[in-house]
Design an enzyme around this catalytic site. Structure first.
Site, PDB file in Angstrom:
ATOM      1  N   HIS A  43     -10.440   2.022   7.171  1.00 27.58           N
ATOM      2  CA  HIS A  43     -10.918   2.652   5.784  1.00 27.58           C
ATOM      3  C   HIS A  43     -12.725   2.755   5.216  1.00 27.58           C
ATOM      4  O   HIS A  43     -12.446   1.407   4.211  1.00 27.58           O
ATOM      5  CB  HIS A  43      -9.870   2.775   5.064  1.00 27.58           C
ATOM      6  CG  HIS A  43      -9.873   2.997   3.554  1.00 27.58           C
ATOM      7  ND1 HIS A  43      -8.693   3.889   3.080  1.00 27.58           N
ATOM      8  CD2 HIS A  43     -10.696   3.999   2.790  1.00 27.58           C
ATOM      9  CE1 HIS A  43      -9.105   4.305   1.795  1.00 27.58           C
ATOM     10  NE2 HIS A  43      -9.936   4.475   1.298  1.00 27.58           N
ATOM     11  N   GLU A  70      -9.435   6.388   7.423  1.00 27.79           N
ATOM     12  CA  GLU A  70      -9.078   6.571   5.929  1.00 27.79           C
ATOM     13  C   GLU A  70     -10.434   6.763   5.038  1.00 27.79           C
ATOM     14  O   GLU A  70     -11.159   6.198   5.355  1.00 27.79           O
ATOM     15  CB  GLU A  70      -8.135   6.106   5.331  1.00 27.79           C
ATOM     16  CG  GLU A  70      -7.108   5.672   6.455  1.00 27.79           C
ATOM     17  CD  GLU A  70      -5.632   4.944   5.931  1.00 27.79           C
ATOM     18  OE1 GLU A  70      -4.722   5.138   6.067  1.00 27.79           O
ATOM     19  OE2 GLU A  70      -6.607   4.252   4.986  1.00 27.79           O
ATOM     20  N   HIS A 190       1.116   0.900   2.851  1.00 26.03           N
ATOM     21  CA  HIS A 190       0.735   0.390   2.013  1.00 26.03           C
ATOM     22  C   HIS A 190       2.010  -0.911   1.552  1.00 26.03           C
ATOM     23  O   HIS A 190       2.627   0.323   1.213  1.00 26.03           O
ATOM     24  CB  HIS A 190       0.038   1.550   0.594  1.00 26.03           C
ATOM     25  CG  HIS A 190      -0.451   0.624  -0.269  1.00 26.03           C
ATOM     26  ND1 HIS A 190      -2.075   0.872   0.117  1.00 26.03           N
ATOM     27  CD2 HIS A 190      -1.073  -0.499  -1.303  1.00 26.03           C
ATOM     28  CE1 HIS A 190      -2.506   0.198  -1.279  1.00 26.03           C
ATOM     29  NE2 HIS A 190      -1.364  -0.883  -1.788  1.00 26.03           N
TER      30      HIS A 190
END
Length: 237
Positions: A43, A70, A190
């Site tokens: 990410h 991401e 998450h």
């Protein structure tokens, strides 16, 4: 079968703390694959405070499993994805000041924008996923963008589960059923951890993939990376 994609941002954070190349992000990714993980997630953010854009470019030819990138679809990110062409791109509405991702997309408000970006990625053979909260309207909005998958934002689940809430996954179960009916694949991530992943997997149907970074790398400090990954794989299967 739910695949495990390991987010290696925290390994890059540790490397960047000293400015050198230890730990080596590329070597870590190869080891993670050899230990059984079915994907690698990165990410990158514009300030490159952990994973750098150069890391994503260098990782692509080395990886044997699915590569997931991401990020917020600013032009710099879009250009990176179009160059690297990972198996999957996950669109996240990062706030610039946020330490980590803290909300899903409003897929109704941003439908046209997401639809345009997703169309470009899909035309280049890249599977798309949208980071969303477990809200029925957001799932339905995601389906209208043309995305292949959604990624359910699981922080609220993790917080409620830690408090002992037996209904912590209720909204996720409902949204997964809706997504499946709409023809969407389902990812999640998450704050998922060894403490809560079995419960989440049992409660949420049609789960294609989980992306886990912070908890997994933290747990690996105590148990070792290979053993930690093997524990996740066992719980997911």
């Amino acid at each position: 079968m739910t695949k495990l994609s390991v987010n290696i941002n925290k390994i890059a954070t540790l490397r960047n703390a000293r400015g050198g190349d230890v730990p080596n992000v590329l070597e870590a990714a190869k080891n993670i694959e050899s230990f059984g993980a079915e994907g690698i997630t990165v990410h990158p953010r514009p300030d490159e405070r952990h994973i750098r854009y150069a890391d994503a470019r260098e990782l692509k030819p080395l990886l044997k499993t699915e590569f997931n990138i991401e990020g917020k679809p600013i032009q710099q990110f879009i250009d990176l994805v179009m160059e690297v062409k990972p198996a999957q791109v996950t669109l996240v509405p990062d706030a610039e000041e946020a330490i980590t991702s803290n909300a899903g997309w409003d897929t109704v408000k941003h439908r046209d924008y997401l639809k345009e970006v997703i169309s470009e990625f899909k035309n280049n053979g890249i599977r798309t996923s949208i980071f969303v909260d477990p809200v029925k309207e957001m799932i339905e909005g995601a389906a209208e963008t043309g995305t292949d998958r959604i990624e359910l934002y699981t922080e609220s689940f993790a917080v409620d589960y830690e408090k002992g809430d037996t209904n912590a996954a209720k909204s996720y179960t409902e949204c997964a059923e809706i997504a499946n009916q709409l023809g969407l694949g389902i990812n999640a991530g998450h704050d998922l951890s060894l403490k809560n992943i079995r419960f989440f997997k049992e409660k949420v149907p049609h789960l294609d993939e989980v992306s886990i970074g912070h908890a997994l790398i933290s747990e690996a400090l105590y148990m070792g990376l290979e053993k930690t990954i093997q524990k996740y794989l066992k719980l997911l299967k």
